[in-house]
Design an enzyme around this catalytic site. Structure first.
Site, short mmCIF file in Angstrom:
data_model
loop_
_atom_site.label_atom_id
_atom_site.label_comp_id
_atom_site.label_asym_id
_atom_site.label_seq_id
_atom_site.Cartn_x
_atom_site.Cartn_y
_atom_site.Cartn_z
N HIS A 273 35.83 43.19 38.72
CA HIS A 273 36.69 43.96 39.62
C HIS A 273 36.64 43.49 41.06
O HIS A 273 37.32 44.04 41.91
CB HIS A 273 36.30 45.43 39.56
CG HIS A 273 34.89 45.71 39.95
ND1 HIS A 273 33.82 45.22 39.27
CD2 HIS A 273 34.38 46.41 40.99
CE1 HIS A 273 32.70 45.62 39.85
NE2 HIS A 273 33.01 46.33 40.89
N CYS A 274 35.81 42.47 41.37
CA CYS A 274 35.65 42.08 42.78
C CYS A 274 35.81 40.59 43.02
O CYS A 274 36.68 40.16 43.77
CB CYS A 274 34.28 42.53 43.30
SG CYS A 274 34.18 44.30 43.65
N ILE A 275 34.96 39.77 42.41
CA ILE A 275 34.88 38.35 42.77
C ILE A 275 36.21 37.63 42.62
O ILE A 275 36.59 36.84 43.48
CB ILE A 275 33.77 37.65 41.97
CG1 ILE A 275 32.43 38.31 42.26
CG2 ILE A 275 33.70 36.17 42.34
CD1 ILE A 275 31.28 37.74 41.45
N LEU A 277 39.13 38.87 42.93
CA LEU A 277 40.18 39.51 43.71
C LEU A 277 39.95 39.45 45.22
O LEU A 277 40.89 39.26 46.00
CB LEU A 277 40.32 40.98 43.28
CG LEU A 277 40.47 41.26 41.78
CD1 LEU A 277 40.64 42.76 41.55
CD2 LEU A 277 41.65 40.50 41.20
N ASP A 278 38.71 39.67 45.64
CA ASP A 278 38.43 39.84 47.07
C ASP A 278 38.89 38.68 47.94
O ASP A 278 39.41 38.91 49.04
CB ASP A 278 36.93 40.09 47.28
CG ASP A 278 36.49 41.42 46.69
OD1 ASP A 278 37.35 42.12 46.12
OD2 ASP A 278 35.30 41.76 46.79
#
Length: 437
Positions: A273-275, A277-278
């Site tokens: 959910h992060c790497i 997308l961020d």
């Protein structure tokens, strides 16, 4: 307002609301309730609300008995009616922040949640955004909506802060309760009150920073750092394959240096959910200032290319057996984006499967944690089990997730050929039918 809220925190009289009961929100709601604060969780999915109210857990990082006991004692409940906000003192927003089809930030869930909060919130409320987003979201968007819709004034009638979530599903050491927390509020009083609340709930360090933008940027830095370094080893893996060098052995050798090196590992792409997308959030925001994050954008391109590269390698491996990718039967082992969890958000394995199918391969998958996954409105069902007879049916087995409860020795014994993108077969004695990324 500050002293009133600090007093309520000290006496555990403050009421808590958590918006979004997913991988971030439910563990946070449980921890707040465990700390003695009456907590209400909100989610638009009625199934999640019903499960929470029945004391049934659906998140791996939450202890089943904790949830059921908190619900039973009335410390935790769930709802899908935003009207509960009028009775809440402290609100944490933990909603998804995905990318749209143009790979640009989609903060629809944040906007909708904040608008609903603003319609119901009262004076002396603390609002904390935990959803990962671009620097400036809290001050430029959330503050504006809250003031415009509610008619209240930030800093005078309510406090607003940003505190990035740091959830690592499946991590057995660091959970919500003991992971250090960063808090950046609009004004020192907001930061102090928000930090006091998290200190009353969590066991980890709570670090106060000067603004929400600092807290937002540090979250982006955490994951962009990993993105860039994973891209480095992914690129090295592609080069090492051409040079006939085992990149995994190279990394293990480099790890022996006691300073100045941290090991990252290649794979079929990035998930979670992060790497993945961020960095897109940051590069999008940077363009507002006429700035191009060239190193970050290069790393994104390398990592995004890995599923296609894995399919290219698969084709070459099959060619050695005089087989074409077109029409070959391939079994993908692992849909989860990381080992030993049931989370397939942004999983590169799904991209690999799509790429294989686009090249007319016949693809099945098996994951001990995931029986099916949904993509583009279509439900894809996996095998219910694997054994030697099943493995023998496939022309190639591709390992895309390093689950520890898969019998890789059995797979190796029965497979015609294995393409291991996670190096989980490194300890098997016989490796003639195994190729490593």
């Amino acid at each position: 307002m500050k002293n009133k809220l600090l007093g309520k925190i000290k006496n555990k009289n403050i009421t808590v609301g958590v918006i979004g009961l997913g991988y971030v929100g439910l563990p946070l709601a449980v921890e707040k309730a465990k700390a003695g604060f009456k907590t209400t969780g909100f989610d638009i999915q009625k199934e999640k609300v019903s499960m929470v109210n029945a004391g049934k857990n659906y998140i791996g990082d939450v202890v089943d008995s904790d949830l059921s006991q908190l619900v039973k004692t009335g410390m935790l409940k769930a709802t899908n009616d935003f009207g509960f906000i009028k009775d809440i003192d402290f609100i944490a927003i933990c909603v998804p922040t995905p990318l749209d089809r143009h790979q640009q930030p989609d903060i629809t869930y944040v906007k909708q949640s904040v608008e609903e909060i603003a319609r119901h919130m009262t004076k002396d409320t603390v609002v904390v955004l935990e959803s990962t987003t671009y620097p400036g979201t809290t001050e430029e968007l959330v503050k504006y909506i809250l003031e415009d819709v509610s008619g209240l004034e930030c800093g005078k009638d309510f406090y607003l802060a940003f505190s990035p979530e740091r959830v690592d599903p499946g991590n057995r050491i660091y959970k919500t309760s003991n992971t250090p927390k960063v808090i950046g509020g609009i004004g020192k009083d907001a930061t102090e009150v928000a930090a006091a609340m998290y200190r009353a709930v969590l066991n980890g360090e709570v670090l106060e920073v000067s603004s929400p933008a600092v807290a937002e940027m540090e979250k982006i830095l955490e994951n962009t750092y990993r993105n860039v370094n994973i891209a480095l080893v992914n690129e090295l893996a592609m080069l090492c394959e051409k040079m006939g060098i085992n990149v995994w052995e190279v990394i293990e050798a480099a790890k022996t240096k006691p300073y100045g090196f941290q090991a990252f590992y290649p794979g079929p792409g990035l998930g979670g959910h992060c790497i993945p997308l961020d960095p897109y959030y940051l590069s999008w925001k940077a363009r507002e200032f006429g700035f191009h994050t060239s190193m970050i954008e290069s790393s994104m391109m390398i990592n995004d290319r890995m599923p296609a590269y894995c399919v290219e390698r698969t084709s070459k491996i099959l060619n050695k057996s005089k087989k074409a990718l077109n029409g070959s039967n391939i079994l993908v082992l692992g849909i989860a984006y990381k080992q030993d969890i049931d989370d397939y958000r942004e999983s590169p394995a799904i991209s690999v499967i799509e790429e294989l199918e686009n090249n007319f391969a016949k693809v099945d998958f098996y994951d001990p944690y995931i029986k099916e996954y949904k993509k583009n409105g279509r439900i894809n069902k996996g095998l219910s089990e694997i054994n030697g007879s099943i493995i023998q049916l496939y022309d190639l087995i591709m390992i895309t997730t390093a689950h520890t409860n898969v019998d890789y020795a059995m797979v190796q014994e029965n497979a015609k050929v294995i393409f291991d993108t996670k190096n989980v077969t490194k300890n098997l004695d016989v490796r003639e039918n195994i190729e490593i990324l």
